[in-house]
Each structure stands twice: as structure tokens, then as C-alpha cells.
Design an enzyme around this catalytic site. Structure first.
Site, PDB file in Angstrom:
ATOM      1  N   GLY A 246       1.005  23.653  15.267  1.00 53.09           N
ATOM      2  CA  GLY A 246      -0.265  24.250  15.671  1.00 53.09           C
ATOM      3  C   GLY A 246      -0.622  23.895  17.101  1.00 53.09           C
ATOM      4  N   GLY A 248      -3.488  23.033  20.502  1.00 51.35           N
ATOM      5  CA  GLY A 248      -4.658  22.236  20.846  1.00 51.35           C
ATOM      6  C   GLY A 248      -4.412  20.741  20.875  1.00 51.35           C
ATOM      7  CB  CYS A 276       4.886  20.996  16.012  1.00 50.02           C
ATOM      8  SG  CYS A 276       4.261  21.491  17.634  1.00 50.02           S
ATOM      9  CG  LEU A 277      -1.427  19.892  15.345  1.00 53.35           C
ATOM     10  CD1 LEU A 277      -1.823  18.978  16.494  1.00 53.35           C
ATOM     11  CD2 LEU A 277      -2.354  21.102  15.290  1.00 53.35           C
ATOM     12  CD  GLN A 280       1.206  16.504  18.637  1.00 53.60           C
ATOM     13  OE1 GLN A 280       0.144  17.126  18.521  1.00 53.60           O
ATOM     14  NE2 GLN A 280       2.116  16.824  19.546  1.00 53.60           N
ATOM     15  N   GLY A 320       2.482  20.163  24.127  1.00 51.18           N
ATOM     16  CA  GLY A 320       1.924  19.614  25.354  1.00 51.18           C
ATOM     17  C   GLY A 320       1.329  18.241  25.162  1.00 51.18           C
ATOM     18  CG  HIS A 360       9.054  24.034  16.392  1.00 50.88           C
ATOM     19  ND1 HIS A 360       8.155  24.743  15.619  1.00 50.88           N
ATOM     20  CD2 HIS A 360       8.320  23.415  17.350  1.00 50.88           C
ATOM     21  CE1 HIS A 360       6.928  24.567  16.103  1.00 50.88           C
ATOM     22  NE2 HIS A 360       7.010  23.765  17.148  1.00 50.88           N
ATOM     23  CD  GLU A 362      10.333  26.234  13.285  1.00 52.23           C
ATOM     24  OE1 GLU A 362       9.737  26.658  14.294  1.00 52.23           O
ATOM     25  OE2 GLU A 362      10.416  25.025  13.021  1.00 52.23           O
TER      26      GLU A 362
END
Length: 388
Positions: A246, A248, A276-277, A280, A320, A360, A362
Site C-alpha cells: 500500500g 503513504g 511492502c507496507l 512495515q 519510499g 514484491h 508476486e
């Protein structure tokens, strides 16, 4: 500084430092502001533009031949493009691919996304690496009329991604089931009709191909919105919990996601897998911290070392922010590391089947070196059932 303008520029990219790039506009007409990043993938521009992790960003493609294979609905990672805009070297040519159902230009116009071609993307990429991901304004006007001062001011006025919770903007509105598996010739996307595990996937901006990989690994997937509570997750009686990718700032999304994850970890022994997100979010829930990167990692050629086995995988990345490996508490093991810059790319709990990766597995686009992570998740659920 100002890039030399073509004879009839119809698009303009303004950086917050006052640098101006002129080019040829295509796609939608209008103006948008965002953070600017670059992606080094040679294929998969449609998957990149529809990846929810790109919310709030304009993507510069370093590969020059963008648009040459057109677009097809089969390659959408979500219903509509999420990236705010596109920057490319050459004005896209006509599509030449048997799967293409539409031209990139008309697809972007129909989906209300602005793009600019004729840009010196090498110079722009160097600027991003040197300055960090800049705030920019992108405008497309067929008449070539641009208020440069206003564009620079708009770029400077962009709030940036730090502190921004974008998962709520891209998550699903309500829960749904997913049974579509990975694409295979000649049938396309087959259905999973004999799943072994029930998995709840938290949608912070999930890509469809991640859900397909879960289904291909034997999972009956129920997708819940990003704000779902632990009680709502456990009400589905899952065998495992998945935390999706995701956009942000992870610290902002963590305000509601971290307490939910902590409750799952404190009250169950369920296997948990994050990407990914989601990686985190898991790190924050386990006591780690995240940091904003200079220009992030975006591409399909990123080497990652598995610290447990010594194996090197070539991976797809799009982030990021990163987990600060030095902040991980005792009992949390760093499992993967970027060979580009040494940043953290994976963690696991030392004594439980709880793990996550920054990259990732996938792909979409990219290599498939890391699909084993989905199979590892499935195997962890098998072992958990056998131990009960």
C-alpha cells in the site's frame, strides 16, 4: 534551469526547486501535483500505473519505449490507475502486441491520468537521485499555455507523503472473496476450487496479483478493508493473516493498523505474512521503526540477499519508506537485505511463523524468484494445523 522546449510543447513538468521540463502531453488534459519517483522496469507500465502503492506519486519511466505493447484489462492491478501521472522519454508509438485491447494514450485519457513525453528522463532521474524525490506539478494543455509561476507554487505547496495515510483512500469499501489464481496459457486466470487454507488479507492497497498468488498457494482469500479490527479479522476464523502492500507513510497507517496486528499476535498463534507496507506495519507492531528514504526503490531488477540461506534474489520493489533494521528489538530477525544500499528487506519472529518482506514476490512486473514466500506461508499454515 529549464530544459530546451520542443517546437510546440503541450505539457510541462515543474519541480519545487523551479526546474522546468517541457514536453508533449498525452492522456488527460489538466494539472496534478504529486511526489516524483522513477521506475527502472523494462516492462509492466500498466501494472505500475495501477499499483495502489503509487498513490500520491508521478512515475518517471527510465525505459524509453513505454506504450509499445498497449494495454489490456487483464493486466490491471486494481480497477483504475492510481499513480497520479506518467513521465516518459518518447511519445508512445502504436501498440504492437496480440493481447492489446487499447492504446496507452486513450487508456490514460479515459482513466483521467496526465502524461508527458519527450523528456530527458536520464537527467530527471539524476535530479531525483541527487535531490531526493521532489514535489512536482504536471500540466497538459493542448494549446501549450502554462503559468510557470503558478505551477512551481503548486509543486511547493504539495504536502508530501510524510505523515499521509493513503491506505484509507485506496482500500476496498467492503470485504470480498478472491479465488482467481495466477495467469497461465492458454486459459488466463483459473479459479481456485480446492483451497486448503482460509486467509484474511488486510487491504492497504492490495495488488490483484498478490491475491492471485495467495490463491495459487492454496488459499481461500477474504479481503478486508484497511481499518478492519482484530475482532473482524478473527470472526472469519482464518488459518492465516496476510498484510498487503500500500501507499503513504507507514507511521500514519499504523495508527489503526498496528493495534490490530498487535492484538492478533497477542491473542493467537496464527501465521502472519506481510508485503511492502504490510512489512512495515508488522515491523511497527513488533517494536521497530520506519524512515523516509531519499528516493526509494522502484523497479524490477533489485538484488536482495536472503541472510538465512545466502541466496540472492532479483526482485520487484516499490517503496519510499523502509524499516530501520537497527530499531528491531530482540527476538526479531532481519532476514533479507538490499544489495543496492543495505536497507532492510525482510524480518521474522525468531520463534513463530510471522514474517514479512519489503519487496514484491508476486512481481507484476518483474522476476518470479521469490514466489516461494507464498508457498512458505501455506506450509506454515499446514504445520500450524498439524500441531493443534
Amino acid at each position: 534551469m529549464t530544459q530546451s522546449a520542443p517546437s510546440k510543447p503541450t505539457a510541462c513538468l515543474a519541480l519545487a526547486d523551479g526546474t522546468i521540463f517541457y514536453g508533449i502531453g498525452f492522456g488527460a488534459v489538466g494539472q496534478t501535483t504529486a511526489e516524483l519517483c522513477f521506475n527502472t522496469a523494462m516492462t509492466g507500465y500498466q501494472e505500475i500505473m495501477t499499483d495502489p502503492s503509487y498513490a500520491g506519486q508521478i512515475v518517471t519511466f527510465t525505459f524509453p519505449h513505454i506504450g509499445n505493447v498497449g494495454v489490456t484489462p487483464e493486466d490491471d492491478e486494481t480497477g483504475d490507475p492510481v499513480a497520479a501521472g506518467m513521465v516518459v522519454k518518447w511519445d508512445p508509438t502504436l501498440a504492437s502486441n496480440w493481447r492489446a485491447s487499447e492504446e496507452l494514450k486513450t487508456w490514460l485519457e479515459r482513466r483521467n491520468r496526465i502524461a508527458i513525453g519527450g523528456i530527458d528522463t536520464r537527467r530527471l532521474t539524476r535530479a531525483i537521485r541527487q535531490q531526493g524525490a521532489p514535489h512536482v506539478a504536471l500540466a497538459h494543455d493542448p494549446e501549450g499555455k502554462f503559468d510557470i509561476e503558478a505551477l512551481v507554487a503548486a509543486a511547493r505547496g504539495f504536502a508530501g507523503l510524510e505523515g499521509m495515510d493513503l491506505a484509507k483512500e485506496v482500500t476496498c469499501a467492503q470485504s470480498y472473496r478472491w479465488d482467481e489464481m495466477r495467469w497461465a496459457w492458454p486459459d488466463g486466470y483459473p479459479k481456485q476450487d480446492s483451497p486448503r487454507h482460509k486467509v484474511v488479507a488486510l487491504d492497504y492497497g492490495a495488488k490483484r496479483n498478490i491475491l492471485r498468488c495467495l490463491a495459487s498457494a492454496g488459499c481461500d482469500v477474504t479481503v478486508l478493508p484497511a481499518t478492519a479490527t482484530a475482532a473482524e479479522v478473527l470472526a472469519h476464523n482464518p488459518d492465516g493473516v496476510f498484510l498487503s502492500n500500500g501507499p503513504g507513510d507507514p507511521a500514519a497507517t499504523g495508527a489503526y493498523a498496528v493495534p490490530m496486528i498487535k492484538e492478533i499476535l497477542d491473542t493467537t498463534e496464527l501465521p502472519v505474512f506481510g508485503i511492502c507496507l504490510g512489512h512495515q506495519m508488522l515491523a511497527l507492531a513488533l517494536g521497530g521503526q520506519t524512515v523516509k528514504m531519499n528516493h526509494g526503490h522502484h523497479g524490477a531488477n533489485h538484488p536482495v540477499k536472503d541472510l538465512d540461506t545466502g541466496k540472492v534474489e532479483i526482485t520487484s520493489m516499490n517503496h519510499g519508506f523502509a524499516v530501520d533494521a537497527q530499531s528491531l528489538p530482540t527476538g526479531i530477525v532481519e532476514t533479507h537485505k538490499s544489495l543496492f544500499d543495505g536497507s532492510n528487506c525482510g524480518i521474522r519472529m525468531a520463534d513463530r511463523p510471522v514474517y514479512s518482506v519489503q519487496y514484491h514476490p508476486e512481481a507484476s512486473p518483474g522476476p518470479q524468484d521469490s514466489f516461494y514466500l507464498f508457498e512458505r506461508f501455506s506450509a506454515a499454515m499446514d504445520e500450524q494445523k498439524a500441531s493443534v
